[in-house]
Design a protein around this motif. Sequence first.
Motif, PDB file in Angstrom:
ATOM      1  N   ARG A  43      54.629  36.009  39.564  1.00  0.00           N
ATOM      2  CA  ARG A  43      53.564  36.924  39.168  1.00  0.00           C
ATOM      3  C   ARG A  43      52.181  36.465  39.616  1.00  0.00           C
ATOM      4  NH1 ARG A  43      54.498  38.570  32.948  1.00  0.00           N
ATOM      5  NH2 ARG A  43      56.757  38.831  32.971  1.00  0.00           N
ATOM      6  N   LEU A  44      52.074  35.242  40.071  1.00  0.00           N
ATOM      7  CA  LEU A  44      50.765  34.767  40.538  1.00  0.00           C
ATOM      8  C   LEU A  44      50.386  35.461  41.841  1.00  0.00           C
ATOM      9  CD1 LEU A  44      50.938  30.876  40.096  1.00  0.00           C
ATOM     10  CD2 LEU A  44      49.765  32.522  38.631  1.00  0.00           C
ATOM     11  N   PRO A  45      49.102  35.709  42.046  1.00  0.00           N
ATOM     12  CA  PRO A  45      48.665  36.200  43.357  1.00  0.00           C
ATOM     13  C   PRO A  45      49.020  35.158  44.424  1.00  0.00           C
ATOM     14  CG  PRO A  45      46.885  36.314  41.745  1.00  0.00           C
ATOM     15  CD  PRO A  45      47.995  35.539  41.095  1.00  0.00           C
ATOM     16  N   PRO A  46      49.249  35.612  45.663  1.00  0.00           N
ATOM     17  CA  PRO A  46      49.678  34.680  46.716  1.00  0.00           C
ATOM     18  C   PRO A  46      48.763  33.474  46.888  1.00  0.00           C
ATOM     19  CG  PRO A  46      49.878  36.940  47.474  1.00  0.00           C
ATOM     20  CD  PRO A  46      49.205  37.002  46.142  1.00  0.00           C
ATOM     21  N   GLY A  47      47.461  33.690  46.785  1.00  0.00           N
ATOM     22  CA  GLY A  47      46.531  32.582  46.974  1.00  0.00           C
ATOM     23  C   GLY A  47      46.706  31.511  45.915  1.00  0.00           C
TER      24      GLY A  47
END
Lengths: 170, 224
Positions: free
Chosen positions: A112-116
């Motif tokens: 669920r984390l953004p890719p960055g």
Amino acid sequence: MARRPDRDQAFAAYVAERRPQLYRAAWLLCGDPHRAEDVVQAALTRLYVAWPRVQRADSVDAYVRRALVNAHVDETRRPWRRETSASDDLPEREVRPPDPGERDALWEALRRLPPGMRRIVVLRHFWGLSVQETAADLGISTGTVKSQTSAALGALRAVLAEPETEREYR
Amino acid sequence: MNDTLEDRLGDRLHRLASEVEVPGFAPGDDVRRGRGRLRRNQALAAAGSVVTVAALAGAATTLGGAPAGEEQAATTPAAEQRQRPAAPKAAEAPGRTPVGTLEQRLGEVATDDEGSGQLAQLQAVAAALDDQLGDQPWVRLGMGAAPTWEETGAADCPTGWTCEDVAVEGASRARLATKAGVSQVAAEFPGQVVVVTVTTWDRPADHAYTGTTGTDEYFAIRGD
């Protein structure tokens, strides 16, 4: 400049030893076996081209790690590449994700984390890089690494604290 | 759990990753893909060189841009002086056969500008070009610099160019753009972004990346 057979032999030996670990890192970054394979292939292709210099500089691991992360950046920036550059060499055998019974909620939280943020988590905590090394690899400031790490850990904590049913139905 | 998440995250990630079934692979496939990329890079860099090298024989003068004296008079502030790339010593004498890699050639034709470290940056870029493209009959070298990555245009890849990330020693990021005999590298070093352009023929008609200083100056690095 290294002769081609020497280069091929040394490169192949490196691939034989390190590819599984690279694939696992790519899998954490991408969360998808096919994209992970694409990212690994792209990183190793770059590594082959730069092989003489990075081998001379004894920086092969650092180079391929950077190449892997950059390939992941390319993947996330250009999602259509998924359709156009999918490898013909993908394994026919289906790649199993970790056993749901054994894996903890970490995978779901990571996904669920953004890719960055995911890249920062993988560099800092999977590869064990320092803040400075992570900043150098990603071309961002150390302040950004610190703030993004903090935000990522907060997000992971929040998801890990959720009841399992809520996680499953998101 | 919150207090220990950060401490244990590494272990948990390794455990999670270790459960992933790694697909079978053959290192020879990666070798084959790498060879293919290397060949493509070399072909792109060499394209267009055959016809024009002869026409450039003996052309050892600087093309384009204001003469060094004029430019210096127009840009006297010390800050701008620091932004200037390492200065070429002199154009080469005709009849000389190019020797060695671009990195070596650059060392022969350029001097460090008051110990600014720019020569080391340029040589790092040259080393990356050597690794990416192999030995090439480079004819012209252009050098420029810009304060930021965005100002060089390296954040995008213009139509018709092939762009890819490359590793340049000391640079936090670098990108190579190639099109028909022209190769450019933008490399972000602390304090500035260096743009190096090499061509296997004449001064390029267009650029993928540009510096805010120095980009229009081209120097002969081959005089045969």
